[in-house]
Design a protein around this motif. Structure first.
Motif, PDB file in Angstrom:
ATOM      1  N   ASP A  64       0.828  -1.208   0.000  1.00 15.91           N
ATOM      2  CA  ASP A  64       0.000   0.000   0.000  1.00 15.91           C
ATOM      3  C   ASP A  64       0.863   1.258   0.000  1.00 15.91           C
ATOM      4  N   GLY A  65       2.088   1.150   0.475  1.00 13.69           N
ATOM      5  CA  GLY A  65       3.033   2.252   0.441  1.00 13.69           C
ATOM      6  C   GLY A  65       3.773   2.351  -0.887  1.00 13.69           C
ATOM      7  N   ASP A  66       3.303   1.612  -1.892  1.00 16.82           N
ATOM      8  CA  ASP A  66       3.895   1.610  -3.240  1.00 16.82           C
ATOM      9  C   ASP A  66       5.347   1.160  -3.264  1.00 16.82           C
ATOM     10  N   GLU A  67       5.697   0.260  -2.375  1.00 14.23           N
ATOM     11  CA  GLU A  67       7.049  -0.299  -2.358  1.00 14.23           C
ATOM     12  C   GLU A  67       7.020  -1.689  -2.987  1.00 14.23           C
ATOM     13  N   ALA A  68       8.169  -2.108  -3.497  1.00 11.95           N
ATOM     14  CA  ALA A  68       8.285  -3.408  -4.158  1.00 11.95           C
ATOM     15  C   ALA A  68       8.459  -4.511  -3.124  1.00 11.95           C
ATOM     16  N   CYS A  69       7.632  -5.530  -3.223  1.00 14.80           N
ATOM     17  CA  CYS A  69       7.745  -6.693  -2.346  1.00 14.80           C
ATOM     18  C   CYS A  69       6.883  -7.803  -2.930  1.00 14.80           C
ATOM     19  N   GLN A  70       7.485  -8.941  -3.168  1.00 18.43           N
ATOM     20  CA  GLN A  70       6.733 -10.091  -3.650  1.00 18.43           C
ATOM     21  C   GLN A  70       6.443 -11.086  -2.539  1.00 18.43           C
TER      22      GLN A  70
END
Length: 116
Positions: A64-70
């Motif tokens: 939701d913070g627009d960070e990359a994480c898979q």
């Protein structure tokens, strides 16, 4: 360094994990002694989740913070410099973030960079 703030809708996320969105608090509860701090209430609710559910909530906060994480590969509870509940989170075995719970169910997601 990018710092993103966003609304952290704990009730919705916790409900999605089949957890009650609110709990009954009695006078002996430590949350009451903390003047009902919403960050503490949310942190307590997150801490009571199973590891998988806790990772799902932190994953949602990071995304939701627009960070990359898979995939969250590690999450360790800690405190921020101003004693707010926080987690040090590793995504995809390489990128690290801090997720700090602020008041009013707002989380601060900050990428952790290493000195070069």
């Amino acid at each position: 360094m990018t710092i993103r703030r966003f609304a952290f809708v704990a009730a919705s996320l916790l409900a999605a994990c089949n957890q009650p969105a609110s709990t009954t608090v009695n006078a002996a509860d430590p949350v009451v002694a903390n003047n009902g701090d919403s960050a503490t209430n949310t942190a307590d609710a997150i801490a009571s989740l199973s590891e998988g559910q806790r990772k799902a909530v932190l994953f949602r906060a990071i995304r939701d913070g627009d960070e990359a994480c898979q995939e969250i590969t590690e999450a360790t509870a800690t405190q921020s410099l101003d004693n707010k509940p926080a987690w040090l989170v590793t995504c995809d075995k390489r990128q690290r973030y801090t997720v700090v719970l602020r008041g009013n169910d707002v989380a601060l997601v900050t990428p952790v960079t290493t000195a070069r």
